[in-house]
Design a protein around this motif. Structure first.
Motif, PDB file in Angstrom:
ATOM      1  N   VAL A  98      -6.108   4.061   3.934  1.00  0.00           N
ATOM      2  CA  VAL A  98      -5.261   3.867   5.127  1.00  0.00           C
ATOM      3  C   VAL A  98      -5.155   5.198   5.886  1.00  0.00           C
ATOM      4  CG1 VAL A  98      -2.892   3.408   5.905  1.00  0.00           C
ATOM      5  CG2 VAL A  98      -3.967   1.890   4.221  1.00  0.00           C
ATOM      6  N   ARG A  99      -4.984   6.240   5.137  1.00  0.00           N
ATOM      7  CA  ARG A  99      -4.904   7.572   5.751  1.00  0.00           C
ATOM      8  C   ARG A  99      -6.187   7.946   6.468  1.00  0.00           C
ATOM      9  NH1 ARG A  99      -1.139  12.277   4.517  1.00  0.00           N
ATOM     10  NH2 ARG A  99      -1.943  13.210   6.416  1.00  0.00           N
ATOM     11  N   ALA A 157      -3.572  -0.039  -5.260  1.00  0.00           N
ATOM     12  CA  ALA A 157      -2.648   0.397  -4.204  1.00  0.00           C
ATOM     13  C   ALA A 157      -2.850   1.884  -3.909  1.00  0.00           C
ATOM     14  CB  ALA A 157      -1.206   0.123  -4.618  1.00  0.00           C
ATOM     15  N   LYS A 158      -3.111   2.659  -4.956  1.00  0.00           N
ATOM     16  CA  LYS A 158      -3.329   4.101  -4.752  1.00  0.00           C
ATOM     17  C   LYS A 158      -4.603   4.334  -3.950  1.00  0.00           C
ATOM     18  CE  LYS A 158      -1.201   5.319  -9.105  1.00  0.00           C
ATOM     19  NZ  LYS A 158      -1.489   5.767 -10.455  1.00  0.00           N
ATOM     20  N   ALA A 213      -4.112   3.365  -0.296  1.00  0.00           N
ATOM     21  CA  ALA A 213      -3.313   4.329   0.465  1.00  0.00           C
ATOM     22  C   ALA A 213      -4.204   5.439   1.017  1.00  0.00           C
ATOM     23  CB  ALA A 213      -2.216   4.908  -0.426  1.00  0.00           C
ATOM     24  N   LYS A 214      -5.153   5.887   0.199  1.00  0.00           N
ATOM     25  CA  LYS A 214      -6.081   6.939   0.651  1.00  0.00           C
ATOM     26  C   LYS A 214      -6.899   6.435   1.835  1.00  0.00           C
ATOM     27  CE  LYS A 214      -6.830   9.468  -3.665  1.00  0.00           C
ATOM     28  NZ  LYS A 214      -5.638  10.279  -3.495  1.00  0.00           N
ATOM     29  N   TYR A 232       8.357  -0.223   5.148  1.00  0.00           N
ATOM     30  CA  TYR A 232       8.515   0.089   3.724  1.00  0.00           C
ATOM     31  C   TYR A 232       9.281  -0.979   2.956  1.00  0.00           C
ATOM     32  CZ  TYR A 232      12.671   1.890   5.930  1.00  0.00           C
ATOM     33  OH  TYR A 232      13.782   2.012   6.707  1.00  0.00           O
ATOM     34  N   VAL A 288       0.818  -1.216   0.000  1.00  0.00           N
ATOM     35  CA  VAL A 288       0.000   0.000   0.000  1.00  0.00           C
ATOM     36  C   VAL A 288       0.854   1.270   0.000  1.00  0.00           C
ATOM     37  CG1 VAL A 288      -2.021  -1.028   1.083  1.00  0.00           C
ATOM     38  CG2 VAL A 288      -0.286  -0.002   2.525  1.00  0.00           C
ATOM     39  N   LEU A 289       2.127   1.143   0.354  1.00  0.00           N
ATOM     40  CA  LEU A 289       2.970   2.343   0.405  1.00  0.00           C
ATOM     41  C   LEU A 289       3.382   2.800  -0.988  1.00  0.00           C
ATOM     42  CD1 LEU A 289       5.243   1.381   3.424  1.00  0.00           C
ATOM     43  CD2 LEU A 289       3.657   3.306   3.351  1.00  0.00           C
ATOM     44  N   TYR A 290       3.550   1.832  -1.890  1.00  0.00           N
ATOM     45  CA  TYR A 290       4.033   2.182  -3.225  1.00  0.00           C
ATOM     46  C   TYR A 290       2.891   2.180  -4.231  1.00  0.00           C
ATOM     47  CZ  TYR A 290       8.552   1.548  -1.044  1.00  0.00           C
ATOM     48  OH  TYR A 290       9.618   1.675  -0.209  1.00  0.00           O
ATOM     49  N   ALA A 291       3.000   3.090  -5.195  1.00  0.00           N
ATOM     50  CA  ALA A 291       1.917   3.280  -6.168  1.00  0.00           C
ATOM     51  C   ALA A 291       2.107   2.336  -7.341  1.00  0.00           C
ATOM     52  CB  ALA A 291       1.909   4.731  -6.644  1.00  0.00           C
ATOM     53  N   TRP A 292       2.072   1.058  -7.084  1.00  0.00           N
ATOM     54  CA  TRP A 292       2.400   0.100  -8.158  1.00  0.00           C
ATOM     55  C   TRP A 292       1.188  -0.316  -8.970  1.00  0.00           C
ATOM     56  CZ3 TRP A 292       0.972  -5.243  -7.434  1.00  0.00           C
ATOM     57  CH2 TRP A 292       0.389  -5.483  -6.198  1.00  0.00           C
TER      58      TRP A 292
END
Ligand SMILES: Cc1ncc(C[n+]2csc(CCOP(=O)(O)OP(=O)(O)O)c2C)c(N)n1
Ligand code: SF4
Ligand SMILES: [Mg+2]
Lengths: 189, 286
Positions: A77-78, A70-71, A74-75, A92, A62-66
């Motif tokens: 998770v925030r 995943a993108k 990430a939102k 990481y 989730v940290l990397y925009a692969w």
């Protein structure tokens, strides 16, 4: 049963030795009990909202925009961190670090207990950590700390977490956030 | 592997340590023309090292990592020794097999990668000490050459088993004494570069790491030839300043002395290797 630690170096730091397995599709695991996903989500939210220093540990997935998923994740998770009032400390990558990690800024699967001890974390969520490293880290945490662990896994889940939610994709994270908001209101927070 | 793997999600970027953000923003990925000249300006793929201060192995690491033409698709196979604790600080895939069998493990990895990703270029590079390459692991090293495995082997020759406190190895020159070899080495230094030629390597180089640019050139040549033709071997002098009793600032001086004698620059290539090197030069990649 996957007891809350500290189990020390007990002969059974691994919950499968006590017959605990990952939940079947559509279900979740709470300690050694198979429950409905919503029940587990409520308990997970409650643990994060009531225990000290709740923290989310996002992993590389989730940290990397692969990819697009995943993108999106990430939102969420925030957002999840905001709702739960949780800190975010990233895992990481999985390289062991010598001579030491900075436990305020990072968590490492090879000695996750250092971050948990240092920050006195009593509840945490693993998300986006590749299964084999989540498996290692959750066992160490279970054996060495009294932290309540929650695994939000996009695959089959982790029996060594106190609560494991399986097949978690972005829509499931959205659902968890909704439930967490409800629980938060119920707790008057 | 996609270079995207290094792109951090904007929503979580503020939680990432600076060194990881730098790997995305300031490291050289996806550019085969990367090289040692980028060192002062770019984020290195090695974060820090656990070697003695001034150890030439640390310079070797920096030059090699700066020179890999395809770091995002490179797997490094290493070995136990002074360098083993450095590998976790490297932002590449590294594999730590049993001491001495690094070339066997690298062979397997290379074959599987070729089978699994037939349309992609994946480089497999072995980095191991002289004890691992020339002594205990000599069998595995040579067998991989005989089998014509398409891997690059780089030996860090400090002429001693350094990490275990100073025993002589096959690469120790005759007569040299170490703390745990007080009688002095009884036999000649194994001419590993020659064994590599005789065993079927298509590109072989011997040098010290006193010249960064030279290291870059041989690393690139060896990798390009290994990709297309077969095994390649680089023999680097990285003196153990601790075991030979030098100060932290004397490694370069020591290498320059040996540049004139047993580590005089030497390069060998087969006709097929020459072809590849010529083409890569024309493409501006060497
Ligand atoms: C199978 C096995 N045998 C022996 C060892 C002990 N050992 C650890 S480091 C080392 C010496 C390494 O020497 P070298 O390859 O020259 O690397 P250097 O430390 O000199 O860089 C040895 C023999 C080991 N780790 N594993
Ligand atoms: S013991 Fe020698 S080879 Fe090992 S890190 Fe120190 S100087 Fe380098
Ligand atoms: Mg050595």
């Amino acid at each position: 049963m996957a007891k809350l630690g500290p189990a020390g170096y007990s002969p059974y730091p691994v919950s499968v030795t006590e017959g605990v397995l990952t939940p079947p599709p559509g279900k979740a695991l709470m300690f050694n009990e198979i429950v409905d996903e919503e029940v587990a989500m409520r308990e997970a939210a409650k643990a994060m909202l009531t225990r000290e220093n709740p923290t989310i540990f996002p992993g590389p997935q989730v940290l990397y925009a692969w990819n697009e998923e995943a993108k999106r994740k990430a939102k969420f998770v925030r957002k999840m961190a905001e709702v739960l009032g949780a800190k975010i400390i990233p895992m990481y990558d999985y390289r062991p670090k010598y001579p030491k990690i900075d436990p305020e800024k990072e968590i490492n699967p090879n000695h996750p207990n250092l971050t948990i001890w240092h920050n006195k974390i009593k509840a945490c969520i693993f998300i986006g950590v590749h299964c084999h490293y989540a498996n290692v880290a959750l066992k160490i945490i279970r054996a060495e700390t009294d932290c309540f662990t929650i695994a939000m896994c996009s695959m089959a889940g982790h029996e060594d977490a106190m609560i494991t939610l399986r097949d978690q994709h972005s829509e499931d994270l959205e659902k968890f956030i909704r439930i967490a908001e409800e629980v938060k209101r119920e707790l008057g927070k | 592997m996609s270079v995207k793997i290094f792109k951090i999600n904007e929503d979580l970027k503020e939680f990432m340590p600076q060194e990881i953000v730098d790997l995305e923003e300031k490291a050289t990925w996806g550019n085969p023309k990367r090289g040692v000249m980028d060192l002062p300006y770019s984020k290195e793929l090695i974060e820090e090292h656990s070697l003695c201060a001034g150890c030439p192995e640390s310079a070797a690491f920096r030059y090699i990592l700066a020179s890999l033409p395809n770091p995002e698709d490179t797997v490094i196979v290493n070995s136990t020794g002074c360098t083993s604790l450095v590998f976790p600080h490297i932002a590449l895939h590294t594999v730590h097999p049993l001491f001495g069998n690094q070339n066997s493990v690298a062979s397997g990895i290379k074959r599987v990668l070729e089978w699994r990703f037939p349309d992609k270029v994946k480089d497999v590079v072995v980095i191991a000490g002289d004890g691992a390459t020339i002594d205990i692991g000599l069998d595995c090293t040579l067998q991989s050459f005989f089998r014509q495995e398409k891997i690059t082997t780089i030996c860090f020759d400090n002429e001693v088993y350094a990490n275990t406190g100073g025993q002589d190895s096959g690469a120790t020159p005759k007569g040299m004494e170490f703390k745990m070899a007080p009688g002095g080495k009884q036999w000649d230094k194994v001419p590993m570069w020659q064994l590599a030629i005789d065993s079927g390597c298509h590109y072989v180089a011997r040098l010290s790491v006193s010249s960064p640019k030279k290291v870059e050139q041989v690393v690139k040549k060896a990798i390009y030839v290994a990709r297309e033709v077969g095994p390649t071997y680089i023999h680097l002098y990285t003196p153990c300043i601790l075991e030979i009793g030098l100060n932290a600032d004397q490694g370069l001086w020591e290498m320059r002395q040996r540049d004139k004698e047993r580590f005089k620059f030497f390069e060998y290539m087969t006709d097929e290797a020459k072809e590849v090197i010529k083409r890569k030069k024309e493409e501006g990649l060497l």
